[in-house]
Design a protein around this motif. Sequence first.
Motif, PDB file in Angstrom:
ATOM      1  N   LEU A   8       0.818  -1.213   0.000  1.00 54.40           N
ATOM      2  CA  LEU A   8       0.000   0.000   0.000  1.00 54.40           C
ATOM      3  C   LEU A   8       0.851   1.263   0.000  1.00 54.40           C
ATOM      4  O   LEU A   8       0.453   2.284  -0.564  1.00 54.40           O
ATOM      5  N   MET A  38       0.870   4.215  -2.734  1.00 60.31           N
ATOM      6  CA  MET A  38       0.765   5.645  -2.452  1.00 60.31           C
ATOM      7  C   MET A  38       1.793   6.427  -3.265  1.00 60.31           C
ATOM      8  O   MET A  38       1.485   7.483  -3.806  1.00 60.31           O
ATOM      9  N   LEU A  72      -5.827   6.891   1.528  1.00 61.87           N
ATOM     10  CA  LEU A  72      -5.416   6.605   0.149  1.00 61.87           C
ATOM     11  C   LEU A  72      -6.612   6.610  -0.790  1.00 61.87           C
ATOM     12  O   LEU A  72      -6.546   7.143  -1.896  1.00 61.87           O
ATOM     13  N   LEU A  73      -7.718   6.004  -0.345  1.00 65.17           N
ATOM     14  CA  LEU A  73      -8.918   5.959  -1.193  1.00 65.17           C
ATOM     15  C   LEU A  73      -9.417   7.370  -1.501  1.00 65.17           C
ATOM     16  O   LEU A  73      -9.741   7.687  -2.646  1.00 65.17           O
ATOM     17  N   TRP A 127      -5.465   2.780  -9.984  1.00 65.82           N
ATOM     18  CA  TRP A 127      -6.359   2.665  -8.833  1.00 65.82           C
ATOM     19  C   TRP A 127      -6.383   1.260  -8.253  1.00 65.82           C
ATOM     20  O   TRP A 127      -6.625   1.067  -7.071  1.00 65.82           O
ATOM     21  N   TRP A 133      -5.489   3.566   4.729  1.00 64.29           N
ATOM     22  CA  TRP A 133      -6.135   3.109   3.499  1.00 64.29           C
ATOM     23  C   TRP A 133      -7.307   4.014   3.129  1.00 64.29           C
ATOM     24  O   TRP A 133      -7.511   4.339   1.963  1.00 64.29           O
ATOM     25  N   SER A 144     -12.766  -1.915  11.199  1.00 66.47           N
ATOM     26  CA  SER A 144     -11.742  -2.857  10.739  1.00 66.47           C
ATOM     27  C   SER A 144     -10.884  -2.280   9.624  1.00 66.47           C
ATOM     28  O   SER A 144     -10.113  -2.994   9.014  1.00 66.47           O
ATOM     29  N   ILE A 171      -7.210  12.833  -7.162  1.00 64.13           N
ATOM     30  CA  ILE A 171      -6.612  12.517  -8.457  1.00 64.13           C
ATOM     31  C   ILE A 171      -7.669  12.356  -9.536  1.00 64.13           C
ATOM     32  O   ILE A 171      -7.575  12.954 -10.599  1.00 64.13           O
ATOM     33  N   VAL A 214      -4.311   0.410  -5.146  1.00 60.32           N
ATOM     34  CA  VAL A 214      -4.791   0.864  -3.840  1.00 60.32           C
ATOM     35  C   VAL A 214      -6.001   0.039  -3.418  1.00 60.32           C
ATOM     36  O   VAL A 214      -6.102  -0.420  -2.280  1.00 60.32           O
ATOM     37  N   LEU A 215      -6.899  -0.162  -4.369  1.00 66.56           N
ATOM     38  CA  LEU A 215      -8.214  -0.705  -4.015  1.00 66.56           C
ATOM     39  C   LEU A 215      -8.161  -2.158  -3.531  1.00 66.56           C
ATOM     40  O   LEU A 215      -8.580  -2.448  -2.413  1.00 66.56           O
ATOM     41  N   GLY A 227      -6.188  -3.272  -0.299  1.00 69.61           N
ATOM     42  CA  GLY A 227      -6.863  -2.699   0.862  1.00 69.61           C
ATOM     43  C   GLY A 227      -8.118  -3.463   1.217  1.00 69.61           C
ATOM     44  O   GLY A 227      -8.362  -3.787   2.387  1.00 69.61           O
ATOM     45  N   ILE A 228      -8.933  -3.763   0.189  1.00 67.07           N
ATOM     46  CA  ILE A 228     -10.164  -4.522   0.453  1.00 67.07           C
ATOM     47  C   ILE A 228      -9.822  -5.876   1.060  1.00 67.07           C
ATOM     48  O   ILE A 228     -10.451  -6.325   2.023  1.00 67.07           O
ATOM     49  N   MET A 262      -7.096   9.112  -3.853  1.00 65.65           N
ATOM     50  CA  MET A 262      -7.220   8.597  -5.210  1.00 65.65           C
ATOM     51  C   MET A 262      -8.509   9.087  -5.865  1.00 65.65           C
ATOM     52  O   MET A 262      -8.506   9.558  -6.994  1.00 65.65           O
ATOM     53  N   ILE A 294       0.538   6.892  -6.687  1.00 65.12           N
ATOM     54  CA  ILE A 294      -0.901   7.168  -6.728  1.00 65.12           C
ATOM     55  C   ILE A 294      -1.240   8.148  -7.856  1.00 65.12           C
ATOM     56  O   ILE A 294      -2.301   8.068  -8.470  1.00 65.12           O
ATOM     57  N   GLY A 313      -2.479   7.037 -11.460  1.00 61.08           N
ATOM     58  CA  GLY A 313      -3.853   6.620 -11.749  1.00 61.08           C
ATOM     59  C   GLY A 313      -4.072   5.116 -11.741  1.00 61.08           C
ATOM     60  O   GLY A 313      -5.085   4.637 -12.237  1.00 61.08           O
ATOM     61  N   LEU A 351      -7.237  -6.647   2.813  1.00 65.54           N
ATOM     62  CA  LEU A 351      -6.798  -6.452   4.196  1.00 65.54           C
ATOM     63  C   LEU A 351      -8.002  -6.260   5.116  1.00 65.54           C
ATOM     64  O   LEU A 351      -8.100  -6.901   6.175  1.00 65.54           O
ATOM     65  N   VAL A 352      -8.937  -5.400   4.697  1.00 64.84           N
ATOM     66  CA  VAL A 352     -10.122  -5.155   5.516  1.00 64.84           C
ATOM     67  C   VAL A 352     -10.911  -6.464   5.694  1.00 64.84           C
ATOM     68  O   VAL A 352     -11.393  -6.768   6.783  1.00 64.84           O
TER      69      VAL A 352
END
Lengths: 271, 329
Positions: A224, A228, B155-156, A236, B152, B147, B163, A239-240, A243-244, B159, A231, A234, A246-247
């Motif tokens: 991640l 960054m 970052l979202l 995306w 993050w 959670s 951006i 990042v997306l 992260g998802i 982005m 970032i 572009g 991980l969550v």
Amino acid sequence: MNLRKKTLLIASGMVLFLLIIAIAGAVMPPELYAPDYAAKKLPPSAAHLFGTDFLGRDMFFRTVKGLSSSILLGVLASSVSAALALILGLLAAMAGGVIDTIVSYMVDMFMGIPHMVLLVLVSFAVGRGLRGVILAVALTHWPNLTRVIRGEVLSLREAQYIKAARSFGRTKAQIAMTHIIPHVVPQFIVGLILLFPHAIMHEASITFLGFGLSVDSPAIGIILSEAMKHIATGMWWLVLFPGIALVAVVMTFDKLGRHISALLDPHTAQE
Amino acid sequence: MRAHNPAKMFITLVRMALLLFGTSLVAFVLISNAPVDPMESFAPSERNVSQEQREHIAEYWGLNKPPVERYFSWLGNVLRGDMGTSSSFRKPVSAVIAERFTGSLVLMLTAWAFSGVLGFTLGVICGANPNGVADRIIRTFSFILASTPVFWIGLLLLMGLSIRLGWFPLGLAVPIGKAASEVTLGDRIHHLILPAFTLSITGIASITLHTREKLVEVMNSDYVTFARARGESRAVSILRHGLRNCAIPAITLQFASFSELFGGSVLAENVFSYPGLGSAVSRAGINGDVPLILGVTMFSVLFVFVGNLIANLLYSLLNPQIRGEGRLS
């Protein structure tokens, strides 16, 4: 099927899910996430589920590998933390007096330092790297559980059967081993599992800040933090998806803890 | 009022001093065992530090003395207000902290107030109609947020809003390449929105869930049942009984969350390159800037302690049950 069995089934499914990620990451051949300069900066597709990064590394496999090391690190660090909490909590409540005061003071003190600051401090002090991350995460998470266990033991100490055991001439150590520890075990297990999500999140945060694992190891925090840095390009998907993922892992651990807590609770036995 | 009597204030001050002392000891022991050459970390060789300065640093840190003596000489310096010189900022630590904290304070206060108001409102919406559609959506959302790592979310937002849509700047507290005198308040606010929103996300989930539980508990209590039987509508009883009873623990909880707030600011400031204490401490950790790490650690402990102190004072001030002589506990 009653509610208890259903909970058990869901919890087993979660454990299976987490185990698959952990094992898949551990046995994964590094070729799967090696740079492939022919396939740089590709958006997600059937061939690369999570896309590829600026070096052409497959993000799906990197993410699984990263999550796997996060899970292993988190579990290890939480176990160290929980063991520390069990020993200190038991010691404080059973010994009382000065020892209790000292342990309670330590708990207060460590709770007064913001987690991220303590993480930076410890990982700097131990030297950045794997050992630093494990120790840092372990040292930040013990106070809460220590407090819970101490309180539990303190209330147990007043129970009739403990008093009876004492009047039979059992020593404090014997009572702790045979009567108190078995009673604290359920609390301890729930506390331990509920530490996992926090530990994993903190592990990701501290590696994200640049402490801990080396840059080329695929840890989720490093993935991640690289995302960054790039970032503005572009991409995306960098990042997306990690992260998802991980969550999702953190939430699974959290839910698992709640389910196991419900299963261990004797009040749900009849449901 | 009890909370303000001198003896109690004195005990609080002693506790604070003890906590700070303990923290300084732990931090110092940890740092002293760091596998880095002390001289190297206090005055890195790649920076040109004169022999004279080296001697000054060696004297300040007592590098040629045994560890115990070194700790007390450092502590003595700190008590005299001299926290050493930050090697990565090349300024006194106290100056760096003062400068950076103003930036952080604006960020943290905004985030803190926003998460408090939004979290409380969402909690009341949930608790007003437990297990309704709104309740389920907000609760699921809160569980997901709890959670989710702060960085993050940052970052979202970066982005998506900076951006993709270009609504917000990419980071920093002021526009790049603009003279300090030309920076308007609007510029600052524009740069503040995303980091502050990111930071506030962490606090929302806990305050929402807490307020919801409390409101459900109040609405099921005997006195609300009685009020309802007397003919009060649900909305009126929420306004009269619910809000007041939920507000006290919510405010206390919010003040007691300074630790998470400070920790979150480390991550939020790093994502948005916001010049505050949080980004300073991680930079200090990466660069091996020992004086600054120690300084910020002590400062953060003080910050958290003040938050907890306010929480305790407010609790006794706001709660009529434990106010004055008629103490229940």
